[in-house]
Scaffold this active site. Sequence first.
Site, PDB file in Angstrom:
ATOM      1  N   MET A  28      24.732  12.203  50.290  1.00  0.00           N
ATOM      2  CA  MET A  28      25.334  12.643  49.033  1.00  0.00           C
ATOM      3  C   MET A  28      25.318  11.482  48.055  1.00  0.00           C
ATOM      4  SD  MET A  28      28.514  15.034  50.349  1.00  0.00           S
ATOM      5  CE  MET A  28      28.941  13.995  51.778  1.00  0.00           C
ATOM      6  N   CYS A 129      16.936  20.390  46.689  1.00  0.00           N
ATOM      7  CA  CYS A 129      17.613  20.159  45.414  1.00  0.00           C
ATOM      8  C   CYS A 129      17.474  21.370  44.491  1.00  0.00           C
ATOM      9  CB  CYS A 129      17.037  18.929  44.732  1.00  0.00           C
ATOM     10  SG  CYS A 129      17.808  18.586  43.133  1.00  0.00           S
ATOM     11  N   LYS A 171      14.856  18.866  55.282  1.00  0.00           N
ATOM     12  CA  LYS A 171      15.958  19.748  54.911  1.00  0.00           C
ATOM     13  C   LYS A 171      15.487  20.654  53.791  1.00  0.00           C
ATOM     14  CE  LYS A 171      20.640  20.082  53.119  1.00  0.00           C
ATOM     15  NZ  LYS A 171      21.796  19.406  52.471  1.00  0.00           N
ATOM     16  N   ASN A 232      23.547  24.054  58.020  1.00  0.00           N
ATOM     17  CA  ASN A 232      24.285  23.419  56.921  1.00  0.00           C
ATOM     18  C   ASN A 232      24.866  24.506  56.025  1.00  0.00           C
ATOM     19  OD1 ASN A 232      23.339  21.599  53.942  1.00  0.00           O
ATOM     20  ND2 ASN A 232      25.242  21.438  55.065  1.00  0.00           N
ATOM     21  N   ASP A 234      29.130  25.473  54.415  1.00  0.00           N
ATOM     22  CA  ASP A 234      30.474  26.010  54.641  1.00  0.00           C
ATOM     23  C   ASP A 234      31.100  25.548  55.953  1.00  0.00           C
ATOM     24  OD1 ASP A 234      30.012  27.266  52.270  1.00  0.00           O
ATOM     25  OD2 ASP A 234      29.963  29.304  53.066  1.00  0.00           O
ATOM     26  N   GLY A 256      28.391  18.180  54.740  1.00  0.00           N
ATOM     27  CA  GLY A 256      28.300  17.679  53.372  1.00  0.00           C
ATOM     28  C   GLY A 256      29.664  17.612  52.730  1.00  0.00           C
ATOM     29  N   ARG A 257      29.949  18.552  51.838  1.00  0.00           N
ATOM     30  CA  ARG A 257      31.174  18.493  51.036  1.00  0.00           C
ATOM     31  C   ARG A 257      32.454  18.533  51.861  1.00  0.00           C
ATOM     32  NH1 ARG A 257      30.648  23.531  47.572  1.00  0.00           N
ATOM     33  NH2 ARG A 257      29.544  24.270  49.435  1.00  0.00           N
TER      34      ARG A 257
END
Length: 399
Positions: A28, A129, A171, A232, A234, A256-257
């Site tokens: 990130m 992206c 990815k 990947n 949620d 990730g987030r």
Amino acid sequence: MRQFSDQRQGDLRIGDIRVDPPVVLAPMAGVTNAAFRTLCREQALAGRPDTVGADPAERTATGLYVCEMITSRGLVEGDETTRRMLVFDPAEPVRSVQLYGVDPVYVGEATKILCAEYGVSHVDLNFGCPVPKVTRRGGGAALPWKRKLLAAILHAAVAAAEPYGVPVTMKTRMGIDADHLTFLDAGRIAQDVGCAAIALHGRTAAQHYSGAADWDAIAELVSHVDIPVLGNGDIWEASDAVAMVRRTGCAGVVIGRGCLGRPWLFRDLATTFGGEPEPTLPTLGEVVAMMRRHLHLLVHYMGEYRGSREFRKHVAWYLKGFSVPQPIRHNLGLVSSMEDFDALVAGLDPAQPFPRHTLGLPRGRQGSPRPVTLPHGWLDDQDGLTADLASAELDVSGG
């Protein structure tokens, strides 16, 4: 009660790297620098203390922590900003970097530089992206539509990494939009050219980060290829990772987030994948201690001036849901030294419990669905190999 006793242990292998627990920190921008990667790895080790001191020759990584994404062209042309991002903690057992590129020649040369000059042990290629400035030039999540170009880029990286014994992964997203899916073709191509694994974000470029990730697409890819598939999308709690693996059959998960302001998620993942109950939620005092460790690491790697400023973006994520006076929140967002930080948090109640109402909620950017901007005629030819994509490396994000 053991929460994950039926999970196969340590069965994620990327090349000769055994990743146990099978968890990958997603790159990130502005987040996964050496400081944050160290913090997340420390937390995973706290959740799996049996791995501390393991023989490095066994090539076992307690999770995989990927450096911020860099562009192949920037690296090859010697861009100083790009090269400054390639900083690693001496204790990192596996140096992992995500590389973005649209030209097979640049990608191959950049991969060679990473292996030969930086001792990188794992290279991941990004085709996820969704940023309009990238897709309108045919880069990012738009690129897998051009199957021959995708194959050429992946082949260049795999060939460049092979003499060094470095595995290459990729990815991607499900596709451009619901009518133009690319992930099954991308998986087949990745397997055919020798990629060690493929990670799938269960959203299209049109979705950006909105809506729900489609885990069924991850399961479909698992059944479509023989190489490991990483899921990947949620994963906000360790229980989400368990649910994804059980539902899709994926070999591992990409975080990730969900770890923004919550690096202890990697501790929870390590214990849960190890078959143990999740640790208790941290109190405000424990979160503050984590914040201080994060700031300390940033200052160590970047110096006090830059490190303090890099830390500021993390404050709101760490304190989400906690009862913290607004003046303290505001001033922590302006912190400029360790001394400032210590003075500001001194009056907080360390026993304040974790705000359970924030569990399972999205963190970080979300946005809304939007049409994907593409080059004129991009969808007319799915087997294209050549295109003018030189500017597609500008303003790129991890996806």
